[in-house]
Design a protein around this motif. Structure first.
Motif, short mmCIF file in Angstrom:
data_model
loop_
_atom_site.label_atom_id
_atom_site.label_comp_id
_atom_site.label_asym_id
_atom_site.label_seq_id
_atom_site.Cartn_x
_atom_site.Cartn_y
_atom_site.Cartn_z
N VAL A 37 0.83 -1.21 0.00
CA VAL A 37 0.00 0.00 0.00
C VAL A 37 0.86 1.26 0.00
O VAL A 37 0.53 2.26 -0.65
N ILE A 38 1.98 1.23 0.71
CA ILE A 38 2.84 2.40 0.79
C ILE A 38 3.69 2.56 -0.47
O ILE A 38 3.72 3.64 -1.08
N TRP A 39 4.36 1.50 -0.89
CA TRP A 39 5.43 1.65 -1.88
C TRP A 39 5.03 1.40 -3.33
O TRP A 39 5.70 1.93 -4.24
N LEU A 40 3.98 0.62 -3.58
CA LEU A 40 3.56 0.45 -4.97
C LEU A 40 3.12 1.78 -5.59
O LEU A 40 3.55 2.11 -6.71
N PRO A 41 2.30 2.58 -4.91
CA PRO A 41 1.95 3.90 -5.47
C PRO A 41 3.17 4.81 -5.68
O PRO A 41 3.22 5.56 -6.66
N VAL A 42 4.14 4.73 -4.79
CA VAL A 42 5.34 5.56 -4.93
C VAL A 42 6.11 5.17 -6.19
O VAL A 42 6.50 6.03 -6.99
N GLY A 43 6.32 3.87 -6.37
CA GLY A 43 7.04 3.40 -7.55
C GLY A 43 6.33 3.77 -8.84
O GLY A 43 6.95 4.22 -9.81
N LEU A 44 5.00 3.60 -8.86
CA LEU A 44 4.22 3.93 -10.06
C LEU A 44 4.17 5.43 -10.29
O LEU A 44 4.18 5.89 -11.45
N TYR A 45 4.11 6.21 -9.23
CA TYR A 45 4.09 7.67 -9.36
C TYR A 45 5.33 8.16 -10.09
O TYR A 45 5.24 8.98 -11.01
N PHE A 46 6.50 7.68 -9.68
CA PHE A 46 7.73 8.15 -10.32
C PHE A 46 7.86 7.64 -11.75
O PHE A 46 8.45 8.31 -12.60
N LEU A 47 7.28 6.48 -12.03
CA LEU A 47 7.29 5.99 -13.41
C LEU A 47 6.41 6.86 -14.29
O LEU A 47 6.80 7.25 -15.41
N VAL A 48 5.21 7.18 -13.81
CA VAL A 48 4.31 8.07 -14.56
C VAL A 48 4.93 9.45 -14.70
O VAL A 48 4.85 10.08 -15.78
N LYS A 49 5.57 9.93 -13.65
CA LYS A 49 6.23 11.23 -13.69
C LYS A 49 7.30 11.25 -14.78
O LYS A 49 7.45 12.24 -15.52
N ALA A 50 8.05 10.17 -14.90
CA ALA A 50 9.09 10.09 -15.92
C ALA A 50 8.49 10.16 -17.33
O ALA A 50 9.03 10.82 -18.22
N ILE A 51 7.35 9.51 -17.51
CA ILE A 51 6.69 9.50 -18.82
C ILE A 51 6.12 10.88 -19.16
O ILE A 51 6.29 11.39 -20.27
N LEU A 52 5.46 11.50 -18.19
CA LEU A 52 4.82 12.80 -18.43
C LEU A 52 5.84 13.92 -18.59
O LEU A 52 5.56 14.92 -19.26
N ASN A 53 7.01 13.77 -17.98
CA ASN A 53 8.03 14.81 -18.04
C ASN A 53 9.13 14.51 -19.06
O ASN A 53 10.27 14.96 -18.92
N LEU A 54 8.77 13.74 -20.07
CA LEU A 54 9.73 13.41 -21.13
C LEU A 54 10.23 14.69 -21.80
O LEU A 54 9.43 15.49 -22.30
N PRO A 55 11.54 14.93 -21.79
CA PRO A 55 12.07 16.16 -22.40
C PRO A 55 11.74 16.26 -23.89
O PRO A 55 11.64 15.23 -24.57
N ASN A 56 11.54 17.46 -24.38
CA ASN A 56 11.25 17.67 -25.79
C ASN A 56 12.37 17.11 -26.66
O ASN A 56 13.54 17.38 -26.43
N GLY A 57 11.96 16.32 -27.64
CA GLY A 57 12.93 15.75 -28.56
C GLY A 57 13.62 14.50 -28.08
O GLY A 57 14.37 13.87 -28.83
N ALA A 58 13.37 14.10 -26.82
CA ALA A 58 14.02 12.91 -26.27
C ALA A 58 13.23 11.66 -26.62
O ALA A 58 12.00 11.70 -26.72
N SER A 59 13.91 10.56 -26.84
CA SER A 59 13.26 9.30 -27.13
C SER A 59 12.79 8.66 -25.82
O SER A 59 13.52 8.64 -24.83
N ALA A 60 11.58 8.11 -25.85
CA ALA A 60 11.02 7.50 -24.65
C ALA A 60 11.74 6.21 -24.28
O ALA A 60 11.53 5.67 -23.20
#
Length: 215
Positions: A37-60
């Motif tokens: 309950v504590i750590w699964l949301p944390v891990g997924l949050y940072f993964l989603v954050k990485a996807i949403l904050n993909l730098p312009n022109g950078a490959s996913a």
């Protein structure tokens, strides 16, 4: 001085009490569900954050690669923490007490269901420390702030896999394949070689640092 890993093993159903205070004793017991309950949301949050904050022109493609790097860094941390922190050889009575509270209790009573995963009072400060370390290295020193989120996501989900695997090795059958190997490997750590076989999710670092017996 005898280390806590070599204490007589207690297989009773009654947990060994660590504190006279009921308040302090409460924090020494935790369910694996709480960890999820504590750590699964944390891990997924940072993964989603990485996807949403993909730098312009950078490959996913860098996101899964850095996620895997985070998992890899966790395996090394798992080994080093287990070997050098949890199995630290105490030099005085105070250190012996601390080592017993952190990990010796688990070797003294390995089947206690409420002491098989890391309590938040320990895991949260550790996670915050590692996050700060990743920010320092990848953002401040290397100037790659967008690397932090996917690496930390892999690191946290690697930790989660470690805690769930550790619980499973003590209380699930794990009768085939790699899971069977992990269960046997960890049980050998407890009952045969407490000063070897420090890997829980993988024996890779035991092989690298020569703490994996040949048998």
């Amino acid at each position: 001085m005898t280390t806590s890993t070599h204490l007589p093993i207690d297989h009773s159903d009654v947990p060994i009490r660590l504190f006279t205070s009921d308040f302090l004793e409460f924090f020494t017991h935790i369910s694996p569900i709480t960890v999820l309950v504590i750590w699964l949301p944390v891990g997924l949050y940072f993964l989603v954050k990485a996807i949403l904050n993909l730098p312009n022109g950078a490959s996913a493609v860098y996101i899964p690669l850095l996620f895997l790097l985070g998992l890899f860094l966790w395996t090394f941390s798992e080994y080093t923490l287990h070997r050098f922190v949890f199995h630290y050889r105490p030099k005085n009575a105070f250190q012996e007490r601390i080592v017993f509270l952190f990990h010796g209790i688990h070797h003294a009573q390995p089947q206690c269901k409420t002491r098989l995963v890391m309590p938040p009072i320990v895991s949260i400060p550790l996670a915050a420390s590692f996050y700060g370390l990743f920010v320092l290295i990848f953002s401040v020193i290397l100037g790659l702030p967008h690397w932090v989120a996917p690496i930390f996501s892999g690191f946290i989900l690697g930790y989660l896999a470690y805690d769930m695997t550790h619980y499973a090795t003590h209380h699930f059958g794990m009768r085939s394949g790699y899971l069977k190997f992990l269960k046997r490997y960890h049980m050998q750590h407890h009952y045969k070689t407490p000063d070897q076989r420090f890997g829980v999710t993988s024996p890779i670092w035991d092989s690298v640092f020569k703490t994996r017996p040949n048998d």
